[in-house]
Design an enzyme around this catalytic site. Structure first.
Site, PDB file in Angstrom:
ATOM      1  N   ASP A   8       0.835  -1.205   0.000  1.00 45.28           N
ATOM      2  CA  ASP A   8       0.000   0.000   0.000  1.00 45.28           C
ATOM      3  C   ASP A   8       0.872   1.259   0.000  1.00 45.28           C
ATOM      4  OD1 ASP A   8      -2.280   1.513   0.042  1.00 45.28           O
ATOM      5  OD2 ASP A   8      -2.749   1.148   2.149  1.00 45.28           O
ATOM      6  N   HIS A  25       3.056   3.307  -8.879  1.00 39.51           N
ATOM      7  CA  HIS A  25       2.854   1.888  -9.219  1.00 39.51           C
ATOM      8  C   HIS A  25       4.079   1.343  -9.966  1.00 39.51           C
ATOM      9  CE1 HIS A  25      -1.129   2.181  -7.725  1.00 39.51           C
ATOM     10  NE2 HIS A  25      -1.638   2.869  -8.730  1.00 39.51           N
ATOM     11  N   SER A  54      -7.349  -5.585  -5.944  1.00 40.63           N
ATOM     12  CA  SER A  54      -8.482  -6.084  -5.160  1.00 40.63           C
ATOM     13  C   SER A  54      -9.777  -5.975  -5.948  1.00 40.63           C
ATOM     14  CB  SER A  54      -8.610  -5.305  -3.851  1.00 40.63           C
ATOM     15  OG  SER A  54      -9.248  -4.063  -4.098  1.00 40.63           O
ATOM     16  N   LEU A 120      10.615 -20.891  -4.281  1.00 40.31           N
ATOM     17  CA  LEU A 120       9.596 -19.991  -3.721  1.00 40.31           C
ATOM     18  C   LEU A 120       8.373 -20.049  -4.622  1.00 40.31           C
ATOM     19  CD1 LEU A 120       8.964 -17.489  -1.734  1.00 40.31           C
ATOM     20  CD2 LEU A 120       9.589 -16.061  -3.687  1.00 40.31           C
TER      21      LEU A 120
HETATM   22  C1  FPP Z   1      -1.702   0.279  -3.358  1.00 35.84           C
HETATM   23  O1  FPP Z   1      -1.283   1.607  -3.457  1.00 35.84           O
HETATM   24  C2  FPP Z   1      -1.281  -0.496  -4.483  1.00 35.84           C
HETATM   25  C3  FPP Z   1      -2.100  -1.035  -5.441  1.00 35.84           C
HETATM   26  C4  FPP Z   1      -3.551  -0.891  -5.431  1.00 35.84           C
HETATM   27  C5  FPP Z   1      -1.545  -1.796  -6.567  1.00 35.84           C
HETATM   28  C6  FPP Z   1      -0.358  -2.623  -6.271  1.00 35.84           C
HETATM   29  C7  FPP Z   1       0.493  -2.674  -7.462  1.00 35.84           C
HETATM   30  C8  FPP Z   1       1.845  -2.654  -7.483  1.00 35.84           C
HETATM   31  C9  FPP Z   1       2.664  -2.711  -6.277  1.00 35.84           C
HETATM   32  C10 FPP Z   1       2.597  -2.582  -8.759  1.00 35.84           C
HETATM   33  C11 FPP Z   1       2.317  -3.621  -9.759  1.00 35.84           C
HETATM   34  C12 FPP Z   1       2.377  -5.000  -9.266  1.00 35.84           C
HETATM   35  C13 FPP Z   1       2.972  -5.992  -9.909  1.00 35.84           C
HETATM   36  C14 FPP Z   1       2.849  -7.367  -9.372  1.00 35.84           C
HETATM   37  C15 FPP Z   1       3.757  -5.800 -11.112  1.00 35.84           C
HETATM   38  P1  FPP Z   1      -2.372   2.738  -3.577  1.00 35.84           P
HETATM   39  O2  FPP Z   1      -2.495   3.101  -5.010  1.00 35.84           O
HETATM   40  O3  FPP Z   1      -3.628   2.279  -2.916  1.00 35.84           O
HETATM   41  O4  FPP Z   1      -1.690   3.898  -2.776  1.00 35.84           O
HETATM   42  P2  FPP Z   1      -2.426   5.018  -1.922  1.00 35.84           P
HETATM   43  O5  FPP Z   1      -3.136   4.312  -0.809  1.00 35.84           O
HETATM   44  O6  FPP Z   1      -1.305   5.863  -1.441  1.00 35.84           O
HETATM   45  O7  FPP Z   1      -3.352   5.728  -2.856  1.00 35.84           O
END
Ligand code: FPP
Length: 220
Positions: A8, A25, A54, A120
């Site tokens: 997050d 991201h 999600s 893994l």
């Molecule tokens: C949360 O940050 C993150 C996500 C909803 C997406 C997770 C994706 C990645 C880590 C990158 C891509 C993944 C792979 C496997 C290549 P947020 O956007 O909710 O952040 P915020 O809470 O600060 O808005």
């Protein structure tokens, strides 16, 4: 052990630097690579489950959703070699039927090319929600006319293995519908670090802390 991570804080990390959310991201994907490689080379960790998208993330602007899909596709394409070099088996949980045909094929291809690796297992949670997973498991049981027991429910989940340690970055203290059943006895660790700033060094510190905790599973 089974390590699960709620990645997050990508958006906030980017905004704090005057960048677009998607830049967070992008950096987040680099951290996924670093953490996966670290875990593959730490013999104690057998499963790493990452919350990548999600069931609620569809509510984000279309542009951000499209970017995340493209990022995932590029990641799987670009990092296939990393999976192979580090002997990492790639798996997915969640309902990916809503993803594009192209992305679904990329996912299947990556799973197939890595299926025999044992160092893994990296599990990506994609269009994943715990309530959705439990609901789908119960539906499967009804179809198969299976007896309703905790063991049978667990067997029918997308992911049957219990989580040992959960980490959530960015300072939020909640589970957000992630692996609720599997985390019944998990230890939890919440760090203020935003996911793009998370490092294998911090992970190592958390793992050392985890080892010191006494897990009793309801006993004394
Ligand atoms: C949360 O940050 C993150 C996500 C909803 C997406 C997770 C994706 C990645 C880590 C990158 C891509 C993944 C792979 C496997 C290549 P947020 O956007 O909710 O952040 P915020 O809470 O600060 O808005």
């Amino acid at each position: 052990m089974h390590l699960a991570i709620i990645m997050d804080g990508n958006g906030r990390w980017a905004q704090k630097r005057g960048l677009k959310r998607v830049e967070g991201h992008k950096k987040g994907a680099e951290v996924v690579k670093e953490i996966t490689t670290y875990c593959a080379n730490n013999p104690e960790i057998k499963i790493l489950t990452l919350y990548a998208f999600s069931t609620e993330n569809w509510k984000r602007p279309k542009m951000e959703v499209d970017f995340l899909m493209k990022l995932l596709d590029n990641y799987l394409k670009k990092e296939l070699l990393t999976y192979i070099e580090n002997e990492v088996k790639f798996e997915v949980i969640g309902d990916i039927s809503k993803f594009s045909k192209n992305l679904r094929e990329r996912i299947e291809y990556t799973k197939d090319k890595t299926k025999n690796f044992k160092k893994l297992t990296q599990v990506l949670a994609l269009n994943y929600g715990s309530r959705d997973e439990i609901t789908r498991a119960v539906k499967k049981m009804i179809e198969k006319e299976e007896e309703v027991t905790p063991e049978n429910i667990q067997k029918n989940l997308d992911l049957s293995r219990d989580v040992d340690l959960l980490i959530r970055t960015s300072g939020e203290i909640r589970l957000s519908n992630f692996l609720l059943w599997q985390m019944a006895y998990a230890e939890m660790y919440f760090t203020k670090t935003m996911w793009p700033d998370f490092t294998s060094k911090e992970l190592e510190k958390i793992l050392n802390e985890f080892k010191k905790r006494e897990r009793r599973f309801g006993g004394i």
